[in-house]
Write a protein that holds these residues in place. Structure first.
Motif, mmCIF file in Angstrom:
data_model
loop_
_atom_site.group_PDB
_atom_site.id
_atom_site.type_symbol
_atom_site.label_atom_id
_atom_site.label_comp_id
_atom_site.label_asym_id
_atom_site.label_seq_id
_atom_site.Cartn_x
_atom_site.Cartn_y
_atom_site.Cartn_z
ATOM 1 N N VAL A 254 0.796 -1.161 0.099
ATOM 2 C CA VAL A 254 0.165 0.137 0.070
ATOM 3 C C VAL A 254 0.799 1.273 0.085
ATOM 4 O O VAL A 254 1.814 1.385 0.973
ATOM 5 C CB VAL A 254 -0.967 0.030 1.127
ATOM 6 N N LEU A 255 0.977 1.912 -0.942
ATOM 7 C CA LEU A 255 1.869 3.163 -1.177
ATOM 8 C C LEU A 255 0.746 4.410 -0.983
ATOM 9 O O LEU A 255 -0.144 4.616 -1.575
ATOM 10 C CB LEU A 255 2.326 3.235 -2.433
ATOM 11 N N LEU A 256 1.056 5.050 0.189
ATOM 12 C CA LEU A 256 0.510 6.191 0.411
ATOM 13 C C LEU A 256 1.274 7.420 -0.150
ATOM 14 O O LEU A 256 2.311 8.037 0.538
ATOM 15 C CB LEU A 256 0.049 6.499 1.764
ATOM 16 N N ASP A 257 0.864 8.146 -1.101
ATOM 17 C CA ASP A 257 1.431 9.244 -1.899
ATOM 18 C C ASP A 257 1.391 10.448 -1.426
ATOM 19 O O ASP A 257 0.110 10.719 -1.310
ATOM 20 C CB ASP A 257 0.940 9.070 -3.263
ATOM 21 N N VAL A 258 2.313 11.348 -0.879
ATOM 22 C CA VAL A 258 2.208 12.404 -0.075
ATOM 23 C C VAL A 258 3.252 13.475 -0.927
ATOM 24 O O VAL A 258 4.299 13.153 -1.080
ATOM 25 C CB VAL A 258 2.433 12.216 1.483
ATOM 26 N N HIS B 298 0.760 -5.146 -7.996
ATOM 27 C CA HIS B 298 1.020 -5.543 -6.692
ATOM 28 C C HIS B 298 0.910 -4.514 -5.768
ATOM 29 O O HIS B 298 1.188 -4.648 -4.632
ATOM 30 C CB HIS B 298 2.725 -5.798 -6.861
ATOM 31 N N TYR B 299 0.668 -3.278 -6.268
ATOM 32 C CA TYR B 299 0.618 -2.128 -5.359
ATOM 33 C C TYR B 299 -1.000 -1.395 -5.395
ATOM 34 O O TYR B 299 -1.373 -1.556 -6.297
ATOM 35 C CB TYR B 299 1.563 -0.912 -5.984
ATOM 36 N N LEU B 300 -1.093 -0.902 -4.425
ATOM 37 C CA LEU B 300 -2.364 -0.104 -4.235
ATOM 38 C C LEU B 300 -1.927 1.528 -3.809
ATOM 39 O O LEU B 300 -1.398 1.626 -2.618
ATOM 40 C CB LEU B 300 -3.225 -0.594 -3.002
ATOM 41 N N VAL B 301 -2.076 2.383 -4.881
ATOM 42 C CA VAL B 301 -1.596 3.716 -4.645
ATOM 43 C C VAL B 301 -2.791 4.525 -4.248
ATOM 44 O O VAL B 301 -3.723 4.518 -4.987
ATOM 45 C CB VAL B 301 -0.925 3.949 -6.000
ATOM 46 N N LEU B 302 -2.866 5.199 -3.232
ATOM 47 C CA LEU B 302 -3.615 5.936 -2.744
ATOM 48 C C LEU B 302 -3.234 7.662 -2.398
ATOM 49 O O LEU B 302 -1.978 7.598 -1.923
ATOM 50 C CB LEU B 302 -4.139 5.364 -1.419
ATOM 51 N N ASP B 303 -3.958 8.510 -2.497
ATOM 52 C CA ASP B 303 -3.516 9.908 -2.133
ATOM 53 C C ASP B 303 -3.739 9.880 -0.665
ATOM 54 O O ASP B 303 -4.794 9.947 0.045
ATOM 55 C CB ASP B 303 -4.555 10.783 -2.762
ATOM 56 N N ALA B 304 -2.487 10.409 -0.003
ATOM 57 C CA ALA B 304 -2.408 10.348 1.203
ATOM 58 C C ALA B 304 -3.188 11.546 2.158
ATOM 59 O O ALA B 304 -3.592 11.666 3.009
ATOM 60 C CB ALA B 304 -0.931 10.712 1.713
ATOM 61 N N GLY B 305 -3.587 12.631 1.096
ATOM 62 C CA GLY B 305 -4.244 13.672 1.479
ATOM 63 C C GLY B 305 -5.867 13.506 1.452
ATOM 64 O O GLY B 305 -6.629 14.418 1.902
ATOM 65 N N ALA B 306 -6.284 11.984 0.821
ATOM 66 C CA ALA B 306 -7.491 11.880 1.005
ATOM 67 C C ALA B 306 -8.226 11.771 2.275
ATOM 68 O O ALA B 306 -7.505 11.635 3.105
ATOM 69 C CB ALA B 306 -7.928 10.752 -0.018
#
Length: 218
Positions: A144-148, A192-200
């Motif tokens: 799980v990649l939390l993109d910030v 393999h990844y779940l990329v999510l906007d950390a600001g959500a």
């Protein structure tokens, strides 16, 4: 140049989940939320972190993250993280997976690839190879990649005058390179990844993570 993806192999009955992202992305918060949901559903969960997770790993964590230990060159830094990870996999992660548990790890191999490979300029492929050797190619089932954004991450982690560790205190361009490396890794292996906007919204992130993990569970 993108790093060639290597799909994880399910060698154990347990499920291995890693949370990745820049400092201030909310990894610890979401890892704890996932643990709570899985345990409420009757799952046996081990939540751990890197660097650390073992007695020797915690000592190495202090050495590499706390201020006041003098200068640490990039190669030494990469080797310290890899040594901590080797102990973590051998002593904690693999045994839990062999028992059929769900392992939730706050940071794993991708952090070294991003921080030392891109941030320190050692090369993504080189740092990946080092860590594959150190862990005997133990890879998460999903990351799980939390993109910030680096500026947002700094604002979050310095709220209420919180002190930054040795890596957190690096300038924003260092953290921008790290963010780019994380996104490159995810783009090379999207399944393999779940990329999510950390600001959500925090609850929306928790729901998205839970839905993805449920797909992996028997």
């Amino acid at each position: 140049m993108p790093v060639a993806a290597a799909a994880p192999q399910r060698r154990y009955p347990g499920v291995f989940i890693a949370f990745e992202g820049g400092d201030g992305a909310g990894k610890s918060t979401q890892a704890a939320a996932l643990q709570q949901r899985l345990q409420a559903a009757g799952r046996t969960v081990l939540r751990t972190r890197e660097p650390g997770g073992t007695p020797v790993g915690e000592k190495l964590r202090a050495l590499v993250l706390e201020h006041g230990h003098g200068s640490i060159d990039p190669r030494t830094e990469a080797l310290i993280f890899a040594a901590s990870r080797a102990a973590h996999v051998h002593q904690v992660i693999r045994p839990a997976l062999e028992r059929g548990e769900v392992v939730i790890c706050d940071r794993y191999m991708d952090s070294s690839i991003a921080y030392q490979g891109a941030g320190r300029g050692l090369g993504l492929a080189e740092v990946r190879s080092l860590n594959l050797w150190a862990t005997e190619a133990m890879l998460p089932d999903v990351t799980v990649l939390l993109d910030v954004d680096p500026e947002q991450g700094r604002h979050r982690r310095t709220a209420q005058d919180a002190a930054e560790d040795r890596l957190e205190s690096e300038p924003d361009d260092f953290h921008a390179r790290i963010r780019g490396a994380f996104l490159e890794l995810a783009a090379a292996d999207p399944g393999h990844y779940l990329v999510l906007d950390a600001g959500a919204d925090r609850d929306a992130i928790t729901e998205a993570v839970s839905n993805r993990i449920e797909e992996l569970l028997p």
